[in-house]
Design an enzyme around this catalytic site. Structure first.
Site, short mmCIF file in Angstrom:
data_model
loop_
_atom_site.label_atom_id
_atom_site.label_comp_id
_atom_site.label_asym_id
_atom_site.label_seq_id
_atom_site.Cartn_x
_atom_site.Cartn_y
_atom_site.Cartn_z
N SER A 181 -0.12 -32.47 22.17
CA SER A 181 0.07 -33.33 20.91
C SER A 181 0.89 -32.42 19.77
O SER A 181 1.04 -31.33 19.75
CB SER A 181 -1.58 -33.21 20.42
OG SER A 181 -2.21 -32.31 19.78
N LYS A 182 0.97 -33.29 18.56
CA LYS A 182 1.57 -32.72 17.48
C LYS A 182 1.10 -31.31 16.99
O LYS A 182 1.71 -30.48 16.80
CB LYS A 182 1.50 -33.90 16.41
CG LYS A 182 2.31 -33.69 15.21
CD LYS A 182 2.24 -34.72 14.46
CE LYS A 182 2.22 -34.49 12.90
NZ LYS A 182 1.94 -35.43 11.95
N ARG A 183 -0.30 -31.31 17.18
CA ARG A 183 -0.61 -30.07 16.45
C ARG A 183 -0.44 -28.71 17.42
O ARG A 183 -0.32 -27.60 16.90
CB ARG A 183 -2.37 -30.20 16.72
CG ARG A 183 -2.58 -31.30 15.48
CD ARG A 183 -4.09 -31.12 15.28
NE ARG A 183 -4.42 -31.88 13.89
CZ ARG A 183 -5.85 -32.02 13.46
NH1 ARG A 183 -6.59 -31.46 14.34
NH2 ARG A 183 -5.93 -32.80 12.53
N ASP A 184 -0.37 -28.93 18.64
CA ASP A 184 0.05 -27.72 19.55
C ASP A 184 1.40 -27.18 18.97
O ASP A 184 1.30 -25.80 19.08
CB ASP A 184 0.01 -28.21 20.99
CG ASP A 184 -0.96 -28.89 21.44
OD1 ASP A 184 -2.13 -28.36 21.28
OD2 ASP A 184 -1.10 -29.92 22.00
N GLY A 185 2.17 -27.93 18.86
CA GLY A 185 3.59 -27.20 18.38
C GLY A 185 3.19 -26.59 16.99
O GLY A 185 3.68 -25.32 17.05
#
Length: 505
Positions: free
Chosen positions: A262-266
Site C-alpha cells: 500500500s501507499k503507506r508502506d512506501g
RNA sequence: GCUCCGUUGGUCAAAUGGUUAAGACACCACACUUUCUAUGUGGAAUUAAGGGUUCAAUUCCCUUACGGAGUACCA
C-alpha cells in the site's frame, strides 16, 4: 492464436496508479505485443463519487514514462471508443434491459439503509447477509412484487437498482490461464447490482459490456478480481456472448508484515509505490515517484516484470523487447510476491552502469547548474566515466564527485588523523615539487614520477598516497588518485596539496 | 465467519516421481584495487506440518497450519 489479440488495462481514476497497477498494465502490454495484438486503455469511471481530477492524466503519463504506451484509449481513438465509461453511459442500459427481458435480472427497490440493517443484523447473529436465491423472494424486488406494483413504483420515480439473478444449483467450471480449473457452486453467489440508482452501471456490467464491445480477447487483471470471475462468466452467458480468456495475476505484497502493498508502506520504508510523483489535489500531500527519485524506466520495468513472472532461465536483465519475446502467461506465478525495494535498486544500478555517459552527463549537468557550478560537457563526461561505477542514481554523482568541481573545504577527521602525521607536511611539499616537474601531465607519467620518487626515497606508499588523496578529495574515497589529479589539472592539484598542508600541518 | 486462491532459503524464484534442490537480491568472509565503491571467489541458509499413494514424493492425493483476496448501489 488465430484471432487478433486485444487486451485492455482498465483502471479507475481514483488516484495515482500504484506500482501493482503498472505491473498489470505491463503484463497486458507484453502479452499484446508478443502476439502482435492491441493494448487498450479504458478508464473505468462509473463511480462519480470517487473521481479524482488529474488521475487519468497521471495514468497516461505513467504508461508513457514506462514506455508501455497504449494503442487505443482516451486521446488515441481507435474504432471502439469512446474509452471512458462515463462517455459510454448510454450503451449499458440496453444490456441491463435485455437481461431483465430474458429473466436474468430483476428490479430491486431495497434501500441502502434497509440492506445495511440486514447486514448488521446478520452479523450480530454471526451470519452473513447475502442477497440471493434464499432470500430474494422476501425482499423488495420485481421477483417478489406484482408486475403492477413494480411498474407503479418505477413510474412514481422510486429509486431502484437492477440486480443479476444468479442461477441455482450449478457447479461452474471456470478457466484461468494461470490457475487452471476453478470450481464454483452458484448457490454461494449473490445477486450483484448491475445498474445503480444513479443511472450508472456498476463495474461488473460496464466491464463485461465494454470487453465484449471492444472485442477483448484476453482479460489479464489482478487477483482481487478472481472472486468476481463467476459473475462475469455468467453475465457473458446470459447475454449470449463468447467468453474471453481470463488470467488473474498474483498480488504484490508488503516487503515486511502482512497484506497488499500500500501507499503507506512506501512512506514507512522509504521507497516509492508510484511510478511518478503525485500530489493529492485534496490534501496536497505529495507521494514520491520512481521517476522523481531518479530511477530509470527500464529498471522499473525490468523489476516489475520479475515480480510474479520469470523466464525460467538465468537471465535477469531484459530489455523491453526481450521481455516481449520471452513473456508467457503460463510462466506467471500463482502466489503473491513480496515487494523488494533492494532488488529494485540493484536493477537501477545495473541500468545506470549500462547507460550512456553522455546521457548521464547531461542529466548531471542539470544538477550542477542548480548548484551554480559552471563547467563543460566534456569535463562532466570525463568525471562521469570515473565515478559512475559507484553510483546507483544520477543524484549520487554529486556526493561521489563534488571534489571534481570544487576543492574540499573540509577534511575527513578520521582519515586526517590516521593519514596526516607530523612529517606529512614536509613530504607533501616535496611531492608538489615532484608533480610540478612532470612535463606531460597524463596519468601514466604522473604515476611513474610519484611512485618512482617514493621508491627511490624509501618512503612507503601509504605515507604519500593517503595524504595525497586526502588533499585532493578531502576524504578516503573516489577513483584512482592519479586519475583525479589529471582530471582536475596540474595547477589545481598543486593548489590543493598546498591548501592541505596549510590546514593540516 | 463464509467462499475462492495460494505456500521451495530472510526476499524474488528454477526444477523434477529418482539431482549435491539452479540462479538473483540481501547477509558474512576473502581477494583485488595501498582509498571508497564496483567486481571476482567462497560461505551460511530452503521444499510449512502430519498423514497417505509409490520401489521412490519437494513434485500426486487428503488433513491441519499459515498467508492472501473477496464478501458494497467501490473499482
Amino acid at each position: 492464436m488465430s484471432q487478433h489479440v486485444r487486451v485492455r488495462f482498465a483502471p479507475s481514476p481514483t488516484g495515482p496508479l500504484h506500482i501493482g497497477g503498472v505491473r498489470t498494465a505491463l503484463f497486458n502490454y507484453l502479452f499484446a505485443k508478443k502476439h502482435g495484438g492491441t493494448f487498450i486503455l479504458r478508464i473505468e469511471d462509473t463511480d462519480q463519487n470517487r473521481y479524482v481530477p488529474g488521475a487519468e492524466q497521471y495514468i497516461v503519463d505513467s504508461l508513457d514514462w514506462c514506455a508501455i504506451p497504449f494503442d487505443e484509449g482516451p486521446g488515441r481513438e481507435g474504432d471502439f471508443g469512446p474509452y471512458r465509461q462515463s462517455e459510454r453511459k448510454d450503451k449499458y442500459y440496453a444490456f441491463a434491459k435485455a437481461l431483465l427481458a430474458s429473466g436474468n435480472a430483476y428490479y430491486a427497490f431495497d434501500t441502502a439503509e434497509k440492506l445495511t440493517f440486514h447486514r448488521k443484523d446478520h452479523e450480530a447473529k454471526g451470519k452473513t447477509f447475502i442477497y440471493n436465491w434464499h432470500n430474494r423472494l422476501k425482499l423488495d424486488n420485481s421477483l417478489s412484487l406484482s408486475e403492477d406494483d413494480v411498474q407503479k413504483r418505477i413510474d412514481n420515480g422510486e429509486d431502484y437498482v437492477i440486480r443479476f439473478k444468479a442461477p441455482q444449483d450449478e457447479t461452474l467450471h471456470l478457466q484461468d490461464e494461470i490457475r487452471g480449473d476453478i470450481q464454483i457452486d452458484t448457490n454461494i453467489l449473490d445477486d450483484k447490482v448491475l445498474f445503480k440508482s444513479d443511472g450508472m452501471p456498476t463495474y461488473h456490467l460496464a466491464n463485461i459490456v465494454d470487453d465484449h464491445l471492444m472485442k477483448i480477447t484476453h482479460v489479464i487483471r489482478g487477483e482481487e478480481w478472481l472472486p468476481s470471475l463467476a459473475l462475469h462468466v455468467l453475465l457473458y452467458r446470459a447475454l449470449g456472448w463468447d467468453v474471453p480468456k481470463f488470467a488473474h495475476l498474483p498480488l504484490i505484497l508488503k516487503p515486511i508484515g502482512k497484506g497488499k502493498l500500500s501507499k503507506r508502506d512506501g512512506d514507512k520504508l522509504g521507497f516509492p509505490v508510484f511510478p511518478l510523483q503525485w500530489e493529492d489535489p485534496k490534501t496536497n500531500e505529495t507521494s514520491s515517484g520512481y521517476r522523481e527519485d531518479g530511477y530509470l524506466p527500464e529498471a522499473v520495468i525490468n523489476m516489475l516484470a520479475f515480480l510474479g513472472w520469470n523466464p525460467g532461465t538465468e537471465q535477469e536483465i531484459f530489455s523491453l523487447q526481450e521481455l516481449i519475446d520471452a513473456f508467457d502467461l503460463t510462466r506467471v506465478n500463482k502466489a503473491g510476491a513480496k515487494f523488494d525495494p533492494e532488488k529494485t535498486k540493484w536493477f537501477q544500478q545495473h541500468y545506470l552502469q549500462k547507460a550512456d555517459n553522455a546521457f548521464i552527463a547531461k542529466e548531471f549537468m542539470g544538477l550542477l547548474s542548480q548548484k551554480s557550478i559552471v563547467t563543460t560537457t566534456e569535463y562532466v563526461e570525463k568525471v562521469v566515466a570515473l565515478i559512475k561505477e559507484r553510483a546507483v542514481f544520477i543524484s549520487d554523482l554529486w556526493n561521489l564527485g563534488s571534489y571534481f568541481f570544487q576543492a574540499p573545504s573540509a577534511y575527513d577527521e578520521k582519515a586526517a588523523k590516521k593519514g596526516w602525521k607530523e612529517h606529512t607536511g614536509d613530504i607533501m611539499k616535496e611531492v608538489i615539487t615532484v608533480i610540478d616537474q612532470v612535463k606531460v601531465f597524463d596519468s601514466k607519467s604522473l604515476q611513474e614520477a610519484v611512485k618512482g620518487w617514493i621508491t627511490s626515497n624509501e618512503l612507503g606508499f601509504g605515507k604519500v598516497m593517503q595524504p595525497l588523496r586526502l588533499s585532493l578529495v578531502g576524504a578516503m574515497q573516489g577513483p584512482d588518485v592519479f586519475d583525479i589529479a589529471i582530471t582536475i589539472g596540474k595547477e589545481e592539484t598543486i593548489h590543493r596539496i598546498q591548501k592541505a598542508i596549510d590546514h593540516l600541518s
